[in-house]
Write a protein that holds these residues in place. Sequence first.
Motif, PDB file in Angstrom:
ATOM      1  N   VAL A  12       8.012 -13.528   8.416  1.00 42.04           N
ATOM      2  CA  VAL A  12       8.477 -12.146   8.592  1.00 42.04           C
ATOM      3  C   VAL A  12       8.413 -11.396   7.261  1.00 42.04           C
ATOM      4  N   LEU A  13       8.761 -12.071   6.160  1.00 49.08           N
ATOM      5  CA  LEU A  13       8.687 -11.466   4.834  1.00 49.08           C
ATOM      6  C   LEU A  13       7.252 -11.054   4.510  1.00 49.08           C
ATOM      7  N   ILE A  14       6.308 -11.948   4.733  1.00 48.61           N
ATOM      8  CA  ILE A  14       4.897 -11.661   4.446  1.00 48.61           C
ATOM      9  C   ILE A  14       4.394 -10.528   5.336  1.00 48.61           C
ATOM     10  N   LEU A  15       4.794 -10.550   6.596  1.00 48.38           N
ATOM     11  CA  LEU A  15       4.409  -9.481   7.512  1.00 48.38           C
ATOM     12  C   LEU A  15       4.981  -8.144   7.045  1.00 48.38           C
ATOM     13  N   GLY A  16       6.229  -8.184   6.561  1.00 47.51           N
ATOM     14  CA  GLY A  16       6.852  -6.969   6.044  1.00 47.51           C
ATOM     15  C   GLY A  16       6.112  -6.416   4.847  1.00 47.51           C
ATOM     16  N   LEU A  17       5.686  -7.293   3.938  1.00 44.01           N
ATOM     17  CA  LEU A  17       4.926  -6.849   2.769  1.00 44.01           C
ATOM     18  C   LEU A  17       3.588  -6.252   3.184  1.00 44.01           C
ATOM     19  N   PHE A  18       2.974  -6.848   4.218  1.00 43.15           N
ATOM     20  CA  PHE A  18       1.705  -6.320   4.723  1.00 43.15           C
ATOM     21  C   PHE A  18       1.885  -4.901   5.263  1.00 43.15           C
ATOM     22  N   PHE A  19       2.905  -4.719   6.100  1.00 38.24           N
ATOM     23  CA  PHE A  19       3.155  -3.386   6.658  1.00 38.24           C
ATOM     24  C   PHE A  19       3.545  -2.393   5.563  1.00 38.24           C
ATOM     25  N   MET A  20       4.257  -2.856   4.567  1.00 38.85           N
ATOM     26  CA  MET A  20       4.621  -1.983   3.457  1.00 38.85           C
ATOM     27  C   MET A  20       3.365  -1.490   2.742  1.00 38.85           C
ATOM     28  N   GLY A  21       2.416  -2.403   2.510  1.00 42.71           N
ATOM     29  CA  GLY A  21       1.159  -2.014   1.873  1.00 42.71           C
ATOM     30  C   GLY A  21       0.376  -1.024   2.709  1.00 42.71           C
ATOM     31  N   ILE A  22       0.340  -1.248   4.032  1.00 45.92           N
ATOM     32  CA  ILE A  22      -0.363  -0.330   4.939  1.00 45.92           C
ATOM     33  C   ILE A  22       0.322   1.036   4.948  1.00 45.92           C
ATOM     34  N   GLY A  23       1.656   1.027   5.008  1.00 47.20           N
ATOM     35  CA  GLY A  23       2.400   2.279   5.035  1.00 47.20           C
ATOM     36  C   GLY A  23       2.192   3.101   3.774  1.00 47.20           C
ATOM     37  N   ILE A  24       2.261   2.445   2.625  1.00 45.87           N
ATOM     38  CA  ILE A  24       2.023   3.130   1.354  1.00 45.87           C
ATOM     39  C   ILE A  24       0.627   3.741   1.336  1.00 45.87           C
ATOM     40  N   SER A  25      -0.345   2.991   1.829  1.00 49.25           N
ATOM     41  CA  SER A  25      -1.726   3.460   1.846  1.00 49.25           C
ATOM     42  C   SER A  25      -1.897   4.670   2.750  1.00 49.25           C
ATOM     43  N   LEU A  26      -1.275   4.650   3.931  1.00 55.31           N
ATOM     44  CA  LEU A  26      -1.395   5.770   4.855  1.00 55.31           C
ATOM     45  C   LEU A  26      -0.781   7.046   4.277  1.00 55.31           C
ATOM     46  N   VAL A  27       0.414   6.910   3.702  1.00 58.41           N
ATOM     47  CA  VAL A  27       1.046   8.091   3.076  1.00 58.41           C
ATOM     48  C   VAL A  27       0.130   8.645   1.989  1.00 58.41           C
ATOM     49  N   THR A  28      -0.466   7.764   1.211  1.00 63.45           N
ATOM     50  CA  THR A  28      -1.361   8.181   0.135  1.00 63.45           C
ATOM     51  C   THR A  28      -2.621   8.842   0.683  1.00 63.45           C
ATOM     52  N   ARG A  29      -3.169   8.305   1.772  1.00 60.32           N
ATOM     53  CA  ARG A  29      -4.390   8.849   2.381  1.00 60.32           C
ATOM     54  C   ARG A  29      -4.173  10.236   2.983  1.00 60.32           C
ATOM     55  N   SER A  30      -2.933  10.610   3.191  1.00 63.68           N
ATOM     56  CA  SER A  30      -2.654  11.953   3.726  1.00 63.68           C
ATOM     57  C   SER A  30      -3.055  13.037   2.747  1.00 63.68           C
ATOM     58  N   THR A  31      -3.214  12.656   1.476  1.00 65.90           N
ATOM     59  CA  THR A  31      -3.498  13.573   0.345  1.00 65.90           C
ATOM     60  C   THR A  31      -2.351  14.558   0.109  1.00 65.90           C
ATOM     61  N   LEU A  32      -1.175  14.227   0.642  1.00 64.92           N
ATOM     62  CA  LEU A  32       0.010  15.049   0.401  1.00 64.92           C
ATOM     63  C   LEU A  32       0.982  14.340  -0.535  1.00 64.92           C
ATOM     64  N   GLY A  33       0.455  13.412  -1.328  1.00 61.42           N
ATOM     65  CA  GLY A  33       1.290  12.652  -2.247  1.00 61.42           C
ATOM     66  C   GLY A  33       1.438  11.226  -1.769  1.00 61.42           C
ATOM     67  N   THR A  34       2.135  10.425  -2.534  1.00 58.09           N
ATOM     68  CA  THR A  34       2.383   9.037  -2.174  1.00 58.09           C
ATOM     69  C   THR A  34       3.879   8.788  -2.128  1.00 58.09           C
ATOM     70  N   SER A  35       4.291   7.609  -1.695  1.00 61.88           N
ATOM     71  CA  SER A  35       5.719   7.310  -1.602  1.00 61.88           C
ATOM     72  C   SER A  35       6.328   7.173  -2.997  1.00 61.88           C
ATOM     73  N   PRO A  36       7.620   7.434  -3.146  1.00 65.44           N
ATOM     74  CA  PRO A  36       8.251   7.369  -4.477  1.00 65.44           C
ATOM     75  C   PRO A  36       8.060   6.030  -5.183  1.00 65.44           C
ATOM     76  N   ILE A  37       8.206   4.911  -4.458  1.00 64.10           N
ATOM     77  CA  ILE A  37       8.129   3.596  -5.086  1.00 64.10           C
ATOM     78  C   ILE A  37       6.728   3.314  -5.623  1.00 64.10           C
ATOM     79  N   SER A  38       5.712   3.982  -5.063  1.00 67.14           N
ATOM     80  CA  SER A  38       4.333   3.739  -5.492  1.00 67.14           C
ATOM     81  C   SER A  38       3.780   4.882  -6.341  1.00 67.14           C
ATOM     82  N   SER A  39       4.624   5.833  -6.701  1.00 73.40           N
ATOM     83  CA  SER A  39       4.151   7.018  -7.412  1.00 73.40           C
ATOM     84  C   SER A  39       3.567   6.693  -8.786  1.00 73.40           C
ATOM     85  N   VAL A  40       4.242   5.862  -9.557  1.00 71.81           N
ATOM     86  CA  VAL A  40       3.750   5.527 -10.900  1.00 71.81           C
ATOM     87  C   VAL A  40       2.438   4.744 -10.841  1.00 71.81           C
ATOM     88  N   PRO A  41       2.354   3.640 -10.059  1.00 70.64           N
ATOM     89  CA  PRO A  41       1.076   2.923 -10.008  1.00 70.64           C
ATOM     90  C   PRO A  41      -0.067   3.770  -9.459  1.00 70.64           C
TER      91      PRO A  41
END
Length: 216
Positions: A12-41
């Motif tokens: 479940v932990l690994i699955l959660g990390l996978f979905f977190m990566g996908i979610g961060i990527s989708l927010v970023t692909r919107s071109t309306l900014g990225t999530s706060p936790i991923s803003s610096v990287p």
Amino acid sequence: MLSAGLAKRCLVLILGLFFMGIGISLVTRSTLGTSPISSVPYVLSLALPVTFGEFTFVITLLFFIAEVLIIGRTFPKIQYFQIIVALLLGTFVDVGMFLSAGVNPGIYPEQIAIVLLGSVVLALGIFLQITANVILNPGEGLVRAIAEKTHRRFGIVKVMFDSTLVASAAVISFAAFGTIEGLREGTVISAILVGYIILGFALWYTRYDLGKYLDD
């Protein structure tokens, strides 16, 4: 040898990390900014020839080091596995960026829809990690360490932490490009919605007693 329950929680932990990566990527692909936790990287990946996921791993590893320094000698040895969590998260961010390469919203409503979808997926990822209750994500671990050290509420420290990350990303962006890149209304929408969506998942999880499936 891992018990059946612990094996399920690790999955479940690994699955959660996978979905977190996908979610961060989708927010970023919107071109309306990225999530706060991923803003610096993300901003660093725009400025330097290093991938988004690789910078995510580096920044998350720095969170882990800071957490260890704050807690000191009482730091639980099991939590050293957070290094693996950091590596997996960075990998899944790059995987998410690869899988979402075809997501190119052309109009504003589509961009907002992608932010909303990404926020739901990101919230699901975070919720699964919390539910697994095995190893902390270094970002959340650092927030908890600061909260315990300063005797402040976790939620208040979390808001301050995310705000500091966004402000840092803005400074880095302005220094590198002379303007603000990677931080827009999508960043704010994601920051506001994710917590409420996690609460919704938690209520659903409790209502249907889904925790029984993680038992031995």
